[in-house]
Motif scaffolding. Structure first.
Motif, PDB file in Angstrom:
ATOM      1  N   ILE A 110      14.105  17.462  -4.735  1.00  0.00           N
ATOM      2  CA  ILE A 110      12.838  17.570  -4.014  1.00  0.00           C
ATOM      3  C   ILE A 110      12.339  19.014  -3.978  1.00  0.00           C
ATOM      4  O   ILE A 110      11.142  19.287  -4.029  1.00  0.00           O
ATOM      5  N   LYS A 111      13.251  19.977  -3.943  1.00  0.00           N
ATOM      6  CA  LYS A 111      12.847  21.387  -3.878  1.00  0.00           C
ATOM      7  C   LYS A 111      12.089  21.808  -5.136  1.00  0.00           C
ATOM      8  O   LYS A 111      11.315  22.755  -5.118  1.00  0.00           O
ATOM      9  N   GLU A 112      12.343  21.094  -6.223  1.00  0.00           N
ATOM     10  CA  GLU A 112      11.705  21.454  -7.485  1.00  0.00           C
ATOM     11  C   GLU A 112      10.362  20.745  -7.685  1.00  0.00           C
ATOM     12  O   GLU A 112       9.624  21.052  -8.604  1.00  0.00           O
ATOM     13  N   THR A 113      10.055  19.783  -6.818  1.00  0.00           N
ATOM     14  CA  THR A 113       8.811  19.040  -6.978  1.00  0.00           C
ATOM     15  C   THR A 113       7.653  19.814  -6.378  1.00  0.00           C
ATOM     16  O   THR A 113       7.831  20.773  -5.644  1.00  0.00           O
ATOM     17  N   SER A 114       6.438  19.368  -6.729  1.00  0.00           N
ATOM     18  CA  SER A 114       5.248  20.033  -6.203  1.00  0.00           C
ATOM     19  C   SER A 114       5.102  19.768  -4.704  1.00  0.00           C
ATOM     20  O   SER A 114       5.784  18.916  -4.137  1.00  0.00           O
ATOM     21  N   GLU A 115       4.203  20.503  -4.097  1.00  0.00           N
ATOM     22  CA  GLU A 115       4.011  20.411  -2.657  1.00  0.00           C
ATOM     23  C   GLU A 115       3.648  18.986  -2.250  1.00  0.00           C
ATOM     24  O   GLU A 115       2.957  18.261  -2.941  1.00  0.00           O
ATOM     25  N   SER A 124       0.837  -1.206   0.000  1.00  0.00           N
ATOM     26  CA  SER A 124       0.000   0.000   0.000  1.00  0.00           C
ATOM     27  C   SER A 124       0.869   1.252   0.000  1.00  0.00           C
ATOM     28  O   SER A 124       0.580   2.230  -0.686  1.00  0.00           O
ATOM     29  N   LEU A 125       1.939   1.219   0.789  1.00  0.00           N
ATOM     30  CA  LEU A 125       2.846   2.370   0.839  1.00  0.00           C
ATOM     31  C   LEU A 125       3.439   2.646  -0.538  1.00  0.00           C
ATOM     32  O   LEU A 125       3.466   3.785  -1.005  1.00  0.00           O
ATOM     33  N   ARG A 126       3.882   1.606  -1.198  1.00  0.00           N
ATOM     34  CA  ARG A 126       4.499   1.760  -2.514  1.00  0.00           C
ATOM     35  C   ARG A 126       3.489   2.313  -3.520  1.00  0.00           C
ATOM     36  O   ARG A 126       3.833   3.131  -4.380  1.00  0.00           O
ATOM     37  N   SER A 127       2.246   1.875  -3.406  1.00  0.00           N
ATOM     38  CA  SER A 127       1.197   2.377  -4.301  1.00  0.00           C
ATOM     39  C   SER A 127       0.984   3.867  -4.111  1.00  0.00           C
ATOM     40  O   SER A 127       0.926   4.640  -5.073  1.00  0.00           O
ATOM     41  N   ILE A 128       0.838   4.279  -2.845  1.00  0.00           N
ATOM     42  CA  ILE A 128       0.513   5.674  -2.542  1.00  0.00           C
ATOM     43  C   ILE A 128       1.666   6.601  -2.926  1.00  0.00           C
ATOM     44  O   ILE A 128       1.458   7.685  -3.479  1.00  0.00           O
ATOM     45  N   GLU A 129       2.888   6.185  -2.648  1.00  0.00           N
ATOM     46  CA  GLU A 129       4.034   6.999  -3.033  1.00  0.00           C
ATOM     47  C   GLU A 129       4.164   7.084  -4.554  1.00  0.00           C
ATOM     48  O   GLU A 129       4.535   8.121  -5.094  1.00  0.00           O
ATOM     49  N   SER A 130       3.841   6.023  -5.253  1.00  0.00           N
ATOM     50  CA  SER A 130       3.904   6.028  -6.721  1.00  0.00           C
ATOM     51  C   SER A 130       2.938   7.046  -7.298  1.00  0.00           C
ATOM     52  O   SER A 130       3.242   7.720  -8.296  1.00  0.00           O
ATOM     53  N   ILE A 131       1.760   7.164  -6.678  1.00  0.00           N
ATOM     54  CA  ILE A 131       0.763   8.128  -7.144  1.00  0.00           C
ATOM     55  C   ILE A 131       1.353   9.535  -7.138  1.00  0.00           C
ATOM     56  O   ILE A 131       1.169  10.315  -8.073  1.00  0.00           O
ATOM     57  N   TYR A 132       2.082   9.870  -6.079  1.00  0.00           N
ATOM     58  CA  TYR A 132       2.664  11.222  -5.986  1.00  0.00           C
ATOM     59  C   TYR A 132       3.620  11.502  -7.136  1.00  0.00           C
ATOM     60  O   TYR A 132       3.552  12.558  -7.778  1.00  0.00           O
ATOM     61  N   TRP A 133       4.536  10.574  -7.405  1.00  0.00           N
ATOM     62  CA  TRP A 133       5.562  10.832  -8.423  1.00  0.00           C
ATOM     63  C   TRP A 133       4.955  10.908  -9.812  1.00  0.00           C
ATOM     64  O   TRP A 133       5.390  11.708 -10.646  1.00  0.00           O
ATOM     65  N   ILE A 134       3.944  10.107 -10.067  1.00  0.00           N
ATOM     66  CA  ILE A 134       3.255  10.195 -11.353  1.00  0.00           C
ATOM     67  C   ILE A 134       2.516  11.524 -11.470  1.00  0.00           C
ATOM     68  O   ILE A 134       2.449  12.130 -12.545  1.00  0.00           O
ATOM     69  N   ALA A 135       1.972  12.016 -10.343  1.00  0.00           N
ATOM     70  CA  ALA A 135       1.241  13.289 -10.340  1.00  0.00           C
ATOM     71  C   ALA A 135       2.142  14.474 -10.680  1.00  0.00           C
ATOM     72  O   ALA A 135       1.661  15.529 -11.108  1.00  0.00           O
ATOM     73  N   THR A 179      -2.969  17.496  -7.544  1.00  0.00           N
ATOM     74  CA  THR A 179      -3.821  18.286  -8.434  1.00  0.00           C
ATOM     75  C   THR A 179      -3.577  17.978  -9.902  1.00  0.00           C
ATOM     76  O   THR A 179      -4.525  17.832 -10.690  1.00  0.00           O
ATOM     77  N   ASN A 180      -2.309  17.890 -10.310  1.00  0.00           N
ATOM     78  CA  ASN A 180      -1.986  17.625 -11.716  1.00  0.00           C
ATOM     79  C   ASN A 180      -2.586  16.305 -12.196  1.00  0.00           C
ATOM     80  O   ASN A 180      -3.119  16.214 -13.304  1.00  0.00           O
ATOM     81  N   LEU A 181      -2.474  15.292 -11.346  1.00  0.00           N
ATOM     82  CA  LEU A 181      -2.988  13.970 -11.720  1.00  0.00           C
ATOM     83  C   LEU A 181      -4.509  13.989 -11.830  1.00  0.00           C
ATOM     84  O   LEU A 181      -5.082  13.450 -12.784  1.00  0.00           O
ATOM     85  N   PRO A 187       1.937  13.786 -15.115  1.00  0.00           N
ATOM     86  CA  PRO A 187       1.104  12.690 -15.623  1.00  0.00           C
ATOM     87  C   PRO A 187       1.288  12.428 -17.112  1.00  0.00           C
ATOM     88  O   PRO A 187       1.276  11.273 -17.552  1.00  0.00           O
ATOM     89  N   GLU A 188       1.461  13.496 -17.877  1.00  0.00           N
ATOM     90  CA  GLU A 188       1.628  13.350 -19.330  1.00  0.00           C
ATOM     91  C   GLU A 188       2.859  12.520 -19.652  1.00  0.00           C
ATOM     92  O   GLU A 188       2.847  11.663 -20.541  1.00  0.00           O
ATOM     93  N   LYS A 189       3.920  12.763 -18.916  1.00  0.00           N
ATOM     94  CA  LYS A 189       5.184  12.068 -19.147  1.00  0.00           C
ATOM     95  C   LYS A 189       5.075  10.573 -18.852  1.00  0.00           C
ATOM     96  O   LYS A 189       5.649   9.737 -19.557  1.00  0.00           O
ATOM     97  N   PHE A 190       4.338  10.237 -17.797  1.00  0.00           N
ATOM     98  CA  PHE A 190       4.291   8.842 -17.356  1.00  0.00           C
ATOM     99  C   PHE A 190       3.123   8.048 -17.936  1.00  0.00           C
ATOM    100  O   PHE A 190       2.995   6.859 -17.650  1.00  0.00           O
ATOM    101  N   TYR A 191       2.288   8.699 -18.742  1.00  0.00           N
ATOM    102  CA  TYR A 191       1.136   7.985 -19.293  1.00  0.00           C
ATOM    103  C   TYR A 191       1.502   7.331 -20.615  1.00  0.00           C
ATOM    104  O   TYR A 191       2.001   7.980 -21.527  1.00  0.00           O
TER     105      TYR A 191
END
Length: 231
Positions: free
Chosen positions: A145-150, A108-119, A155-157, A122-126
């Protein structure tokens, strides 16, 4: 299938229900997510009464999750891919939550963290041909990490899925979580005790830090159970 340390790995009819989480629904996983075995309907109902919300994700555990790290360095280990399904309503819940997010189990942890990075993009990973998102294992380590979203901002996803009229987030993740990883979604973890040289133990050590050894030393000295029977 049953693990080899339970009756020699020989399953019977009752195991279809007994060696399974109470909230299991979709066929496809090669193993039960064992941390979830401890959560009976009574336990889940008591959590709800205490105001603890829950979201359900589906991750089809792959056989590769049991492969030990055989390479001399983590960087040479090839992470297995696993498939995730999660409804857009649940993603909305995760994005809006101002409470702590504590997954039940490493899957479950791996799933939830994966959602963040894809978000993040999304266009790049789809993948249009596969009609799903694909996350390579080293993606988090290739970004500042400083360059990533909050943190926890999906929201992007959500916008991407709404534009595509995607009601279900379907993804294939190879996410590798090892010491040095920056957790972006989860605040804790409930899991069993894992075997040496496993990628699951890497997740635990990444979350706890150097003190993970103290936790395991205590468990060994006090005869805690490991794997599916994990206390």
């Amino acid at each position: 299938p049953m693990p080899p340390y339970i009756r020699g790995g020989v399953a019977d009819e009752k195991d279809i229900e007994d060696y399974q989480t109470t909230y299991a629904k979709d066929l496809g996983s090669v193993a039960a997510p064992t941390a979830g075995l401890h959560f009976t309907d009574d336990v889940l109902n008591s959590l709800t009464k205490k105001g603890i919300a829950n979201s359900k994700v589906t991750l089809h555990v792959g056989a590769g999750t049991f492969l030990p790290v055989k390479s001399e360095t983590i960087g040479d280990h090839i992470m297995h891919d696993e498939y995730i399904n999660i409804g857009i309503d649940e993603i909305n819940n995760l994005s809006r939550s101002n409470k702590r997010i504590v997954p039940i189990g490493t899957t479950s942890l791996r799933s939830i963290e994966s959602i963040y990075w894809i978000a993040m993009d999304p266009e790049k990973f789809y993948d249009e041909e596969l009609n799903l998102f694909v996350l390579p294992q080293w993606t988090p380590y290739e970004h500042d990490i400083k360059e990533t979203s909050e943190r926890k901002n999906l929201t992007n996803l959500i916008r991407f899925m709404n534009n595509r009229k995607l009601e279900v987030f379907n993804a294939k993740t190879g996410l590798m979580i090892a010491p040095g990883y920056k957790f972006m979604m989860v605040d804790g973890l409930i899991t069993n005790f894992h075997q040496p040289k496993s990628t699951l133990l890497l997740i635990v050590s990444a979350l706890i830090g150097k003190d993970w050894k103290k936790v395991y030393d205590y468990a060994l000295k006090n005869d805690y159970r490991f794997l599916s029977y994990g206390d």
